[in-house]
Design a protein around this motif. Sequence first.
Motif, PDB file in Angstrom:
ATOM      1  N   LEU A  92       9.995  -3.032  -2.956  1.00  0.00           N
ATOM      2  CA  LEU A  92       8.541  -3.042  -3.085  1.00  0.00           C
ATOM      3  C   LEU A  92       7.934  -2.052  -2.103  1.00  0.00           C
ATOM      4  CD1 LEU A  92       8.078  -6.920  -2.998  1.00  0.00           C
ATOM      5  CD2 LEU A  92       8.158  -5.506  -5.054  1.00  0.00           C
ATOM      6  N   LEU A  93       6.932  -1.323  -2.559  1.00  0.00           N
ATOM      7  CA  LEU A  93       6.136  -0.475  -1.681  1.00  0.00           C
ATOM      8  C   LEU A  93       4.738  -1.070  -1.615  1.00  0.00           C
ATOM      9  CD1 LEU A  93       6.113   2.144   0.031  1.00  0.00           C
ATOM     10  CD2 LEU A  93       5.194   3.307  -1.993  1.00  0.00           C
ATOM     11  N   LEU A  94       4.243  -1.300  -0.398  1.00  0.00           N
ATOM     12  CA  LEU A  94       2.946  -1.940  -0.198  1.00  0.00           C
ATOM     13  C   LEU A  94       2.077  -1.097   0.727  1.00  0.00           C
ATOM     14  CD1 LEU A  94       5.430  -4.342   0.396  1.00  0.00           C
ATOM     15  CD2 LEU A  94       3.515  -5.661  -0.502  1.00  0.00           C
ATOM     16  N   ARG A  95       0.792  -1.053   0.434  1.00  0.00           N
ATOM     17  CA  ARG A  95      -0.159  -0.336   1.287  1.00  0.00           C
ATOM     18  C   ARG A  95      -0.632  -1.248   2.408  1.00  0.00           C
ATOM     19  NH1 ARG A  95      -3.880   0.519  -2.157  1.00  0.00           N
ATOM     20  NH2 ARG A  95      -3.067   2.524  -2.900  1.00  0.00           N
ATOM     21  N   GLN A  96      -0.652  -0.729   3.628  1.00  0.00           N
ATOM     22  CA  GLN A  96      -1.179  -1.462   4.779  1.00  0.00           C
ATOM     23  C   GLN A  96      -2.692  -1.285   4.787  1.00  0.00           C
ATOM     24  OE1 GLN A  96       2.919  -0.224   7.154  1.00  0.00           O
ATOM     25  NE2 GLN A  96       0.988  -0.080   8.272  1.00  0.00           N
ATOM     26  N   THR A  97      -3.419  -2.304   4.356  1.00  0.00           N
ATOM     27  CA  THR A  97      -4.869  -2.169   4.168  1.00  0.00           C
ATOM     28  C   THR A  97      -5.665  -2.390   5.442  1.00  0.00           C
ATOM     29  OG1 THR A  97      -5.128  -4.493   3.509  1.00  0.00           O
ATOM     30  CG2 THR A  97      -4.634  -2.901   1.760  1.00  0.00           C
ATOM     31  N   ASP A  98      -5.059  -2.965   6.470  1.00  0.00           N
ATOM     32  CA  ASP A  98      -5.741  -3.190   7.742  1.00  0.00           C
ATOM     33  C   ASP A  98      -5.281  -2.128   8.736  1.00  0.00           C
ATOM     34  OD1 ASP A  98      -6.881  -4.008  10.084  1.00  0.00           O
ATOM     35  OD2 ASP A  98      -6.029  -6.023  10.076  1.00  0.00           O
ATOM     36  N   ALA A  99      -6.083  -1.079   8.902  1.00  0.00           N
ATOM     37  CA  ALA A  99      -5.700   0.037   9.764  1.00  0.00           C
ATOM     38  C   ALA A  99      -5.587  -0.369  11.230  1.00  0.00           C
ATOM     39  CB  ALA A  99      -6.707   1.173   9.619  1.00  0.00           C
ATOM     40  N   SER A 100      -6.208  -1.478  11.604  1.00  0.00           N
ATOM     41  CA  SER A 100      -6.190  -1.909  13.006  1.00  0.00           C
ATOM     42  C   SER A 100      -4.940  -2.727  13.340  1.00  0.00           C
ATOM     43  CB  SER A 100      -7.437  -2.731  13.322  1.00  0.00           C
ATOM     44  OG  SER A 100      -7.447  -3.946  12.581  1.00  0.00           O
TER      45      SER A 100
END
Length: 202
Positions: free
Chosen positions: A150-158
Amino acid sequence: MSVSTKTANGITAALQKEDVIGDLFPERATSSTFIPEGSLLVDYTEPNTTVALGNVLPTETTQTVPSFNYKPFKEMDIESKYTLVMTDPDAPSRTDKKFSEYCHYVITDIKFTDAKEGGAIIPNQNNVELHSYIGPGPPKGTGLHRYIFLLLRQTDASLTDFTPVKERFNWGYGQPAVGIERWANENSLKLIAANYFLAENK
């Protein structure tokens, strides 16, 4: 219908065939169908060992970490970071979930440099390997296991510290059939691509 839409629909159909999203993300599966944002390409070093959305591969040719390449269907956000995982929801078998999910690989903070082409996912000093790769090891006689990338986007940049995956069994949660969905929710990860193969120990 565009080529990318046809490809996305084909990926969705292949994932549905083995109920991949339904088993890994039961909360999501009840509300919507997963539509991938791109193709996740996975190749092992052994000849003829390419992961192809549900093909059967020998366990002996999948023991070393494969190469990964991501091909987005449309322009992507290259400012974001991404996480790649491999998980087995069939531990010790598809009907017995006491060890499921089994965490095989976790690497975070992946960056892409081309918004239209994506690119190779290369482990380096800029990534964080939370769990090193462990190849398939299905118990004898437990049937075909699904090994899912699975490839997932890290939506919380902090976010700088991910929830530790303390154990590979059950992703450390100690509950059967628990793993990537809970961990993704805890770390604000959005699924964007998936691929998988099947393997067994007869």
